[in-house]
Design a protein around this motif. Structure first.
Motif, PDB file in Angstrom:
ATOM      1  N   PRO A 166       0.809  -1.227   0.000  1.00 41.00           N
ATOM      2  CA  PRO A 166       0.000   0.000   0.000  1.00 41.00           C
ATOM      3  C   PRO A 166       0.838   1.272   0.000  1.00 41.00           C
ATOM      4  O   PRO A 166       0.414   2.283  -0.555  1.00 41.00           O
ATOM      5  CB  PRO A 166      -0.821  -0.124   1.292  1.00 41.00           C
ATOM      6  CG  PRO A 166      -0.868  -1.590   1.580  1.00 41.00           C
ATOM      7  CD  PRO A 166       0.456  -2.130   1.120  1.00 41.00           C
ATOM      8  N   LYS A 167       2.024   1.238   0.601  1.00 45.47           N
ATOM      9  CA  LYS A 167       2.867   2.437   0.623  1.00 45.47           C
ATOM     10  C   LYS A 167       3.368   2.768  -0.778  1.00 45.47           C
ATOM     11  O   LYS A 167       3.350   3.928  -1.198  1.00 45.47           O
ATOM     12  CB  LYS A 167       4.041   2.237   1.587  1.00 45.47           C
ATOM     13  CG  LYS A 167       3.627   2.153   3.043  1.00 45.47           C
ATOM     14  CD  LYS A 167       4.835   1.992   3.948  1.00 45.47           C
ATOM     15  CE  LYS A 167       4.419   1.902   5.420  1.00 45.47           C
ATOM     16  NZ  LYS A 167       5.599   1.714   6.304  1.00 45.47           N
ATOM     17  N   GLN A 193       0.746   4.389  -3.209  1.00 46.63           N
ATOM     18  CA  GLN A 193       0.388   5.803  -3.104  1.00 46.63           C
ATOM     19  C   GLN A 193       1.158   6.649  -4.113  1.00 46.63           C
ATOM     20  O   GLN A 193       0.635   7.632  -4.635  1.00 46.63           O
ATOM     21  CB  GLN A 193       0.614   6.311  -1.678  1.00 46.63           C
ATOM     22  CG  GLN A 193      -0.148   5.544  -0.614  1.00 46.63           C
ATOM     23  CD  GLN A 193      -1.615   5.307  -0.968  1.00 46.63           C
ATOM     24  OE1 GLN A 193      -2.334   6.247  -1.304  1.00 46.63           O
ATOM     25  NE2 GLN A 193      -2.057   4.056  -0.879  1.00 46.63           N
ATOM     26  N   THR A 244      -7.931  13.589   1.179  1.00 46.84           N
ATOM     27  CA  THR A 244      -6.591  13.073   0.894  1.00 46.84           C
ATOM     28  C   THR A 244      -6.734  11.814   0.063  1.00 46.84           C
ATOM     29  O   THR A 244      -7.398  10.862   0.486  1.00 46.84           O
ATOM     30  CB  THR A 244      -5.837  12.742   2.198  1.00 46.84           C
ATOM     31  OG1 THR A 244      -5.719  13.925   2.989  1.00 46.84           O
ATOM     32  CG2 THR A 244      -4.441  12.194   1.890  1.00 46.84           C
ATOM     33  N   ASP A 284      -6.286   8.223  -1.427  1.00 50.43           N
ATOM     34  CA  ASP A 284      -5.777   6.954  -0.916  1.00 50.43           C
ATOM     35  C   ASP A 284      -6.028   5.909  -2.000  1.00 50.43           C
ATOM     36  O   ASP A 284      -7.169   5.744  -2.450  1.00 50.43           O
ATOM     37  CB  ASP A 284      -6.501   6.571   0.383  1.00 50.43           C
ATOM     38  CG  ASP A 284      -5.936   5.311   1.028  1.00 50.43           C
ATOM     39  OD1 ASP A 284      -4.807   4.914   0.675  1.00 50.43           O
ATOM     40  OD2 ASP A 284      -6.630   4.724   1.880  1.00 50.43           O
ATOM     41  N   TYR A 285      -4.963   5.222  -2.420  1.00 46.28           N
ATOM     42  CA  TYR A 285      -5.047   4.326  -3.564  1.00 46.28           C
ATOM     43  C   TYR A 285      -4.986   2.861  -3.141  1.00 46.28           C
ATOM     44  O   TYR A 285      -4.279   2.494  -2.206  1.00 46.28           O
ATOM     45  CB  TYR A 285      -3.906   4.602  -4.544  1.00 46.28           C
ATOM     46  CG  TYR A 285      -4.026   5.928  -5.252  1.00 46.28           C
ATOM     47  CD1 TYR A 285      -4.696   6.033  -6.460  1.00 46.28           C
ATOM     48  CD2 TYR A 285      -3.474   7.084  -4.696  1.00 46.28           C
ATOM     49  CE1 TYR A 285      -4.810   7.253  -7.117  1.00 46.28           C
ATOM     50  CE2 TYR A 285      -3.585   8.308  -5.345  1.00 46.28           C
ATOM     51  CZ  TYR A 285      -4.259   8.384  -6.554  1.00 46.28           C
ATOM     52  OH  TYR A 285      -4.371   9.582  -7.192  1.00 46.28           O
ATOM     53  N   THR A 286      -5.720   2.045  -3.876  1.00 44.92           N
ATOM     54  CA  THR A 286      -5.629   0.597  -3.690  1.00 44.92           C
ATOM     55  C   THR A 286      -4.313   0.094  -4.267  1.00 44.92           C
ATOM     56  O   THR A 286      -3.698   0.726  -5.131  1.00 44.92           O
ATOM     57  CB  THR A 286      -6.779  -0.120  -4.408  1.00 44.92           C
ATOM     58  OG1 THR A 286      -6.703   0.163  -5.813  1.00 44.92           O
ATOM     59  CG2 THR A 286      -8.121   0.308  -3.869  1.00 44.92           C
ATOM     60  N   SER A 287      -3.884  -1.061  -3.780  1.00 47.28           N
ATOM     61  CA  SER A 287      -2.682  -1.702  -4.299  1.00 47.28           C
ATOM     62  C   SER A 287      -3.056  -3.026  -4.953  1.00 47.28           C
ATOM     63  O   SER A 287      -4.099  -3.592  -4.680  1.00 47.28           O
ATOM     64  CB  SER A 287      -1.679  -1.941  -3.163  1.00 47.28           C
ATOM     65  OG  SER A 287      -2.262  -2.721  -2.134  1.00 47.28           O
ATOM     66  N   ARG A 337      -4.604  -0.090  -9.751  1.00 45.93           N
ATOM     67  CA  ARG A 337      -4.419   1.014  -8.808  1.00 45.93           C
ATOM     68  C   ARG A 337      -5.571   1.985  -8.997  1.00 45.93           C
ATOM     69  O   ARG A 337      -5.805   2.462 -10.113  1.00 45.93           O
ATOM     70  CB  ARG A 337      -3.087   1.714  -9.047  1.00 45.93           C
ATOM     71  CG  ARG A 337      -2.814   2.926  -8.150  1.00 45.93           C
ATOM     72  CD  ARG A 337      -1.431   3.487  -8.421  1.00 45.93           C
ATOM     73  NE  ARG A 337      -1.127   4.614  -7.547  1.00 45.93           N
ATOM     74  CZ  ARG A 337      -1.238   5.898  -7.901  1.00 45.93           C
ATOM     75  NH1 ARG A 337      -1.665   6.214  -9.125  1.00 45.93           N
ATOM     76  NH2 ARG A 337      -0.939   6.859  -7.047  1.00 45.93           N
ATOM     77  N   LEU A 350      -8.303   5.054  -6.912  1.00 46.40           N
ATOM     78  CA  LEU A 350      -8.736   5.803  -5.737  1.00 46.40           C
ATOM     79  C   LEU A 350      -9.795   5.007  -4.983  1.00 46.40           C
ATOM     80  O   LEU A 350     -10.707   4.439  -5.584  1.00 46.40           O
ATOM     81  CB  LEU A 350      -9.333   7.143  -6.151  1.00 46.40           C
ATOM     82  CG  LEU A 350      -8.358   8.255  -6.538  1.00 46.40           C
ATOM     83  CD1 LEU A 350      -9.121   9.381  -7.223  1.00 46.40           C
ATOM     84  CD2 LEU A 350      -7.620   8.779  -5.308  1.00 46.40           C
ATOM     85  N   LYS A 351      -9.679   4.975  -3.652  1.00 43.50           N
ATOM     86  CA  LYS A 351     -10.687   4.291  -2.847  1.00 43.50           C
ATOM     87  C   LYS A 351     -11.947   5.142  -2.703  1.00 43.50           C
ATOM     88  O   LYS A 351     -13.061   4.599  -2.633  1.00 43.50           O
ATOM     89  CB  LYS A 351     -10.116   3.963  -1.467  1.00 43.50           C
ATOM     90  CG  LYS A 351      -8.971   2.960  -1.493  1.00 43.50           C
ATOM     91  CD  LYS A 351      -8.447   2.697  -0.087  1.00 43.50           C
ATOM     92  CE  LYS A 351      -7.287   1.715  -0.107  1.00 43.50           C
ATOM     93  NZ  LYS A 351      -6.730   1.487   1.254  1.00 43.50           N
TER      94      LYS A 351
END
Length: 400
Positions: free
Chosen positions: A16-17, A20, A373, A375-378, A382, A384-385
């Motif tokens: 997940p890091k 982003q 802010t 936050d993206y799925t991995s 990929r 946006l949530k």
């Protein structure tokens, strides 16, 4: 042939890091001692970071096979036709193509437009919305499930299970296996019911009637096609739509340029596809000695093609980390390339076009909500949530 040269960098598309901001990470590898990266994650793999390197892998299936699977780690079942090479891949694509042609997508545009308006009607009077979960994700599913042959009533169940399977398969193996079994039971049951039901014109009907070498497809083969179609129908294109809307919410001058006709919609859509890169990665397996991005590869090596790396290569796209909506980005890798180019690309373009035109036409003053802010799925995809926006409330168009 060059020696075993590469840049060591522990890339993991499931992290997940990294998800982003994968592009900064990949740019460092591209600018290192060798643009061919190597990661020890997920059992070890190599990854090209140049546009030319990624395109070459996609173009040369005799060296870089899909027969070992396109996912990393491998899925529990092979997906047809993405996990096949020509000529088997070609036979399957020929069977499926008629449902996903540009003509089929354009003919479906009135229905797609109606779905977009219906979804916007549900929040247009409110003045705020989550454009991912209230618009782009259900819009994709409602568009594609009838084409596949799945009832819209099953959409919430399918979405929950398949989205979980995409983004959590490294976190809970038992849960992953259980959902595969549940989806398999569902799809095989759906196929069995359709074999004795009135005929329809959809992908499922095609599969239960199709014959290869005089034999009907098995339940497993039907499953292997449908599960891939469902993954595409419930995830990938929605991330391109939400990413495009996010950009436009941050850049009102680009809204103006599109609405005024200064920038043509088809040009902007290709740039949005390049910039968002919904499908980030696809795996291949090396079957013969070769060279890639300045390094040597050997049979059995795993190669992870990172579409996002190709789309952000400055040698191909000037200033690649900026979304420049009048850029000629037609050569982007967001749909892959070669024999396995995305079969749903024509539908994707029609949906993105409808999504953006309808939003800007009906809620043109939408803006990103204060404090939002991203936050993206991995995983391979990929997205946006959420995408929280505010706007001036407007009228519904449809009754009910």
């Amino acid at each position: 042939m060059p020696d075993r040269n590469f840049t060591q960098a522990d890339y993991n598309h499931h992290d997940p890091k990294i998800a982003q901001d994968p592009y900064g990470f990949l740019a460092k590898v591209r600018g290192g001692q060798c643009p061919l990266g190597h990661s020890d994650e997920l059992g070890g793999f190599y990854f090209p970071t140049t546009y030319d390197g990624v395109k070459r892998v996609f173009s040369d299936y005799r060296t870089f096979t899909s027969n070992e699977g396109a996912g990393l780690p491998a899925q529990l079942v092979r997906f047809f036709p993405v996990d096949l090479d020509p000529p088997n891949h070609t036979r399957w694509r020929r069977t499926l193509n008629r449902f996903f042609t540009q003509e089929a997508a354009e003919a479906d545009r009135p229905r797609i437009q109606g779905l977009a308006d219906k979804l916007i009607d549900a929040f247009v009077e409110r003045g705020s919305a989550d454009l991912v979960n209230e618009f782009t994700r259900p819009f994709l599913a409602m568009t594609m499930l009838p084409v596949i042959g799945c009832p819209d009533d099953d959409r919430p169940m399918l979405s929950e299970k398949l989205m979980w399977m995409v983004h959590n398969r490294l976190l809970d193996h038992d849960g992953w296996v259980r959902r595969y079994t549940e989806i398999g039971d569902y799809l095989m049951g759906l196929a069995a019911a359709r074999r004795v039901a009135p005929r329809r014109d959809d992908l499922l009907q095609c599969l239960i009637e199709e014959e290869f070498d005089g034999k009907r497809l098995s339940d497993m083969e039907v499953y292997q096609v449908l599960i891939l179609a469902l993954f595409g129908a419930l995830d990938s294109t929605s991330s391109a739509m939400s990413g495009s809307l996010f950009h436009l919410g941050q850049h009102p001058e680009d809204k103006r340029r599109l609405l005024s006709g200064e920038v043509a919609w088809p040009v902007a859509i290709e740039e949005f596809l390049r910039f968002t890169t919904p499908i980030q990665t696809l795996r291949r397996t090396v079957v013969q000695e070769t060279e890639l991005d300045g390094g040597a590869l050997h049979p059995g090596d795993i190669v992870l093609c990172i579409n996002g790396a190709a789309n952000r290569d400055p040698d191909k796209f000037v200033d690649p980390d900026r979304c420049i909506i009048d850029r000629d980005a037609r050569d982007h890798m967001s749909f892959g390339s070669g024999a396995h180019v995305c079969i749903g690309r024509h539908y994707a373009r029609v949906m993105i076009d409808t999504c953006l035109k309808t939003m800007l036409g009906r809620i043109g003053d939408y803006r990103i909500a204060p404090g939002f802010t991203p936050d993206y799925t991995s995983s391979e995809a990929r997205a946006l949530k959420t995408l929280m926006v505010e706007f001036t409330p407007g009228p519904r168009l449809l009754a009910g």
